[in-house]
Structures are given as C-alpha cells and as structure tokens.
Design an enzyme around this catalytic site. Structure first.
Site, PDB file in Angstrom:
ATOM      1  N   LYS A   1     -11.724  -1.601   6.928  1.00 23.88           N
ATOM      2  CA  LYS A   1     -10.890  -2.542   7.670  1.00 23.88           C
ATOM      3  C   LYS A   1     -11.367  -2.615   9.125  1.00 23.88           C
ATOM      4  O   LYS A   1     -11.650  -3.677   9.625  1.00 23.88           O
ATOM      5  CB  LYS A   1      -9.420  -2.131   7.618  1.00 23.88           C
ATOM      6  CG  LYS A   1      -8.868  -1.879   6.210  1.00 23.88           C
ATOM      7  CD  LYS A   1      -8.762  -3.141   5.365  1.00 23.88           C
ATOM      8  CE  LYS A   1      -8.711  -2.872   3.871  1.00 23.88           C
ATOM      9  NZ  LYS A   1      -7.480  -2.280   3.371  1.00 23.88           N
TER      10      LYS A   1
ATOM     11  N   TRP B   1       0.834  -1.209   0.000  1.00 26.41           N
ATOM     12  CA  TRP B   1       0.000   0.000   0.000  1.00 26.41           C
ATOM     13  C   TRP B   1       0.862   1.250   0.000  1.00 26.41           C
ATOM     14  O   TRP B   1       0.550   2.241  -0.661  1.00 26.41           O
ATOM     15  CB  TRP B   1      -0.970   0.005   1.176  1.00 26.41           C
ATOM     16  CG  TRP B   1      -1.982  -1.096   1.092  1.00 26.41           C
ATOM     17  CD1 TRP B   1      -2.164  -2.118   1.976  1.00 26.41           C
ATOM     18  CD2 TRP B   1      -2.947  -1.298   0.050  1.00 26.41           C
ATOM     19  NE1 TRP B   1      -3.184  -2.932   1.535  1.00 26.41           N
ATOM     20  CE2 TRP B   1      -3.676  -2.458   0.370  1.00 26.41           C
ATOM     21  CE3 TRP B   1      -3.269  -0.615  -1.136  1.00 26.41           C
ATOM     22  CZ2 TRP B   1      -4.703  -2.952  -0.432  1.00 26.41           C
ATOM     23  CZ3 TRP B   1      -4.300  -1.099  -1.938  1.00 26.41           C
ATOM     24  CH2 TRP B   1      -5.000  -2.250  -1.584  1.00 26.41           C
TER      25      TRP B   1
ATOM     26  N   ASP C   1      -1.316   6.702   6.397  1.00 28.29           N
ATOM     27  CA  ASP C   1      -2.429   5.828   6.016  1.00 28.29           C
ATOM     28  C   ASP C   1      -2.653   4.870   7.179  1.00 28.29           C
ATOM     29  O   ASP C   1      -1.810   4.022   7.460  1.00 28.29           O
ATOM     30  CB  ASP C   1      -2.041   5.068   4.734  1.00 28.29           C
ATOM     31  CG  ASP C   1      -3.070   4.008   4.328  1.00 28.29           C
ATOM     32  OD1 ASP C   1      -4.073   3.825   5.042  1.00 28.29           O
ATOM     33  OD2 ASP C   1      -2.853   3.364   3.272  1.00 28.29           O
TER      34      ASP C   1
HETATM   35  C1  LIG Z   1      -7.031  -1.786   2.099  1.00 31.94           C
HETATM   36  C2  LIG Z   1      -5.998  -0.740   2.179  1.00 31.94           C
HETATM   37  C3  LIG Z   1      -5.907   0.282   1.222  1.00 31.94           C
HETATM   38  C4  LIG Z   1      -6.807   0.347   0.004  1.00 31.94           C
HETATM   39  O1  LIG Z   1      -8.097   0.657   0.352  1.00 31.94           O
HETATM   40  P1  LIG Z   1      -9.219   0.911  -0.769  1.00 31.94           P
HETATM   41  O2  LIG Z   1     -10.313   1.520   0.037  1.00 31.94           O
HETATM   42  O3  LIG Z   1      -9.554  -0.436  -1.334  1.00 31.94           O
HETATM   43  O4  LIG Z   1      -8.649   1.814  -1.783  1.00 31.94           O
HETATM   44  C5  LIG Z   1      -4.939   1.244   1.395  1.00 31.94           C
HETATM   45  N1  LIG Z   1      -4.112   1.225   2.445  1.00 31.94           N
HETATM   46  C6  LIG Z   1      -4.167   0.246   3.385  1.00 31.94           C
HETATM   47  C7  LIG Z   1      -3.221   0.265   4.539  1.00 31.94           C
HETATM   48  C8  LIG Z   1      -5.112  -0.769   3.289  1.00 31.94           C
HETATM   49  O5  LIG Z   1      -5.167  -1.722   4.209  1.00 31.94           O
END
Ligand SMILES: *Cc1c(COP(=O)(O)O)cnc(C)c1O
Length: 360
Positions: free
Chosen positions: A195, A101, A171
C-alpha cells in the site's frame, strides 16, 4: 506515454526516484554483475540489503531494541491467522471491527479461540471509528486488535483505543510510514507493504519480543511461528528478496525527505486539498464522518451510480487511474499514499471541478 497519476489502493504508486534507482541497479547491482532478483539470499550482498533495510526502518520509526522486526510472506492476510496462533495464549482476544480487513482478521481468529468483537462500526457501513475509550475489554484477553487505517472505507483511528492494559495489535497496511508513530504503545504493528511502501507479497511485522512465545501448539506450521522467523533473521526460507530491497530504497527516500514528521506534514496538506474540495462541492460528497477521515484513502460519491461510472471513465482517459471505489462499496476512492505528489491531488481536484461544471 508517460507516467499517469495512480490512485490505486494497492499495489500502489511508488516514488519515481526509487523506480529509477531500481532500474539503474537492474543489470548490475553495485558491481556484482547481477540483479537483486538473481542473487543468493545467503550472500553477503543480500545480507547487507536486509540489514540496512531493518536499520533504516528502526531509525524512521524509532523502534526500541526490545521489538523484533520481521520480513514475512503470505500478505497481511496470513497474519490474520499467525497473530492468534502465536499471541493468543489464553485463547481469548478482543477485536474492534471497523471494516472488511478487521472483520476478516476477526473471523480468522475465531477459528482458534474465544474471540469477541468489542466494538464495530458496521451499523453505518463502516463510515466512522467508534468511541473506544471505555470498551468491555475482558480481564483475561490476550490482546486487543485493530485495523488502524481502513483502506476500503477511508477511516483512521486518530486516537488509539483504551485497551485497559492489554497489548494492542495493529494492522497498519495502508498507513505504514505515513506519520510518526510511538511504537511503545503497541504489542505488535504489522502491514502488507504494497500500500504505502513497496511491492506486493511482503509483510513487515514489528513485535515486542516478550510477546513472542517460546513454544506454540505443535500443530502450528513451522512457517507460521514468529520464533522461527526471529531465530532465522527472516530467512528461515527464501525471503521476498526483491520486495525487501525495494522497501530499503523507499526507507532511504523517506529518510532523505525528512522522515515521518515531514511525510505527515505533506500528507495532511495533500489530503486537505481533496477534502476541502469535497466539503464545498455540490456534486461530490465524501462518505466518511469528518473526525474519522483517513489521510491515505479518500472515498467519495456523486450519489448517482451512472455518474460515478462516467466520472471514473473520463478520469481514466484524462490520466487519473484506479479511482473506482472498492467493489463492496462502489463510488470512487482516491488513495493518496506517500509517493503521490501534491500536484497529483491538485490535478485531480481541477479535473473534478471541471466534471462538476459539465455535469451540473
Ligand atoms: C490490503 C490490506 C490487507 C490485505 O493485504 P494482503 O497483503 O493482500 O493480504 C490487510 N489489511 C489492510 C488494512 C489492507 O489494506
């Protein structure tokens, strides 16, 4: 069939109380004769939902007044572009690459400026967090970027990097609201909510207001300008009303259950059950350096692909879903977010013990 134990990395398990509340509200939300999915986002009913959600999130995370809270669409992945397009004023940014990511965010940012990976853990398949106490952060970098919890590899920054005075952008998709956080240490915190908080398709971004530019390059799409979303209270267009509502219920659930301190305590206890088992098992092994372990995503392997597949299959039949590791790494991964009860982790460990005996 009743509910199973869902170890999915995302979309992931939600608190049963929240699902029950949503079910109870479904046909007639608070006497208005319709569900939240059917109401106008311009109605007072919905305005109250989004205002209350923001207020509760501010309480939970102790968000200072000089930070804006935005409810955005496009997933965490759209932020990979929005961040450089809005915040890379000198067109320079430094990224720490600790997994897929972070790498995607880094590659996307490269489209828009002079972007450097100042640290990486790619040399050991992202199984650790590099030492970030003295990185070659550039004098004129606009920000330093991290992915705080690496969902796929199961690593977590337990100490934030020394950004040498630059704003930290993080993030937190897979560790959002899993523990207390000092928002003032960040320029921006953001995450996809699917998540640890709610349904897919909603991103919450918490941004220090002085970072939000008055103007950006005129080629930047209107929908990708933070300022537009701030000015319109996250309702420049129709927001993801349903997801905002569910997140609001989850915030209330968290507040009722002691907030983020209580959540952290529970998450530490839960992860310990699994890590303690992995540390003494003769069959299963955790894949992450102990000092970098995540409390949320726990990858493990047997060292034998056939046995891994057998485990995933038998676990599924026994009511433990979504234990297959990410397609890029194989093996297994148990995601044990806020809503996973400790009993679920204990049941999984009991099942792993039995599997180990049977396959010794
Ligand atoms: C799942 C995830 C993403 C991507 O998320 P989307 O909503 O599918 O774009 C980005 N960063 C992390 C750390 C993730 O776990």
């Amino acid at each position: 069939m009743g509910r199973i134990y869902n170890f999915s990395a995302g979309p992931a398990v939600l608190p049963e109380e929240v699902l029950q509340q949503a079910a109870a509200d479904m046909m007639d939300y608070h006497g208005c004769g319709m569900s939240v999915m059917e109401m106008s986002h311009r109605s007072k009913m919905f305005q109250d939902i989004i205002d209350e959600a923001e207020k509760d999130l501010r309480t939970l995370m102790n968000i200072p007044d000089n930070y804006k809270v935005l409810f955005l669409q496009g997933g965490a992945s759209l932020q990979f572009a929005m961040i450089p397009l809005n915040l890379m004023k000198n067109k320079k940014a430094d990224y720490i690459v600790t997994g897929q990511w972070a790498k995607k965010a880094y590659q996307e940012a490269k489209k828009y400026g002079d972007v450097v990976a100042v640290a990486s853990s790619a040399d050991k398949t992202f199984s650790y967090i590099p030492d970030c106490s003295d990185l070659p952060i550039r004098e004129d970098a606009d920000y330093v970027y991290i992915c705080e919890n690496n969902t796929i590899y199961g690593t977590k920054f337990h100490t934030l990097p020394n950004t040498k005075g630059k704003d930290l952008i993080s993030d937190v998709s897979s560790c959002f609201l899993s523990e207390p956080v000092d928002v003032t240490k960040y320029g921006m915190i953001y995450g996809g909510v699917q998540k640890n908080i709610g349904p897919a398709g909603l991103v919450i971004a918490i941004i220090r207001e002085d970072l939000i530019p008055e103007s950006v390059d005129e080629s930047v799409p209107t929908m990708m300008q933070y300022k537009i979303h701030v000015e319109n209270g996250s309702m420049y267009n129709t927001p993801n009303c349903w997801a905002i509502y569910i997140c609001g219920l989850v915030f209330k659930w968290l507040l009722k259950n002691g907030g983020l301190e209580a959540m952290q305590k529970k998450n530490i206890e839960k992860a310990k059950v699994l890590y303690d088992f992995l540390d003494q098992s003769k069959l299963f092994k955790g894949t992450v350096e102990p000092a970098s372990r995540s409390l949320m995503n726990v990858p493990f392997v047997t060292g034998n692909e056939e046995l891994d597949a057998k485990f995933v299959k038998e676990a599924k039949a026994a009511g433990f879903e979504n234990l297959k590791g990410h397609r890029s790494v194989g093996g297994m991964r148990a995601s044990i977010y806020n809503a996973m009860p400790k009993a679920g982790v204990e049941a999984l460990v009991a099942f792993m013990k039995k599997f180990e005996e049977e396959n010794a």
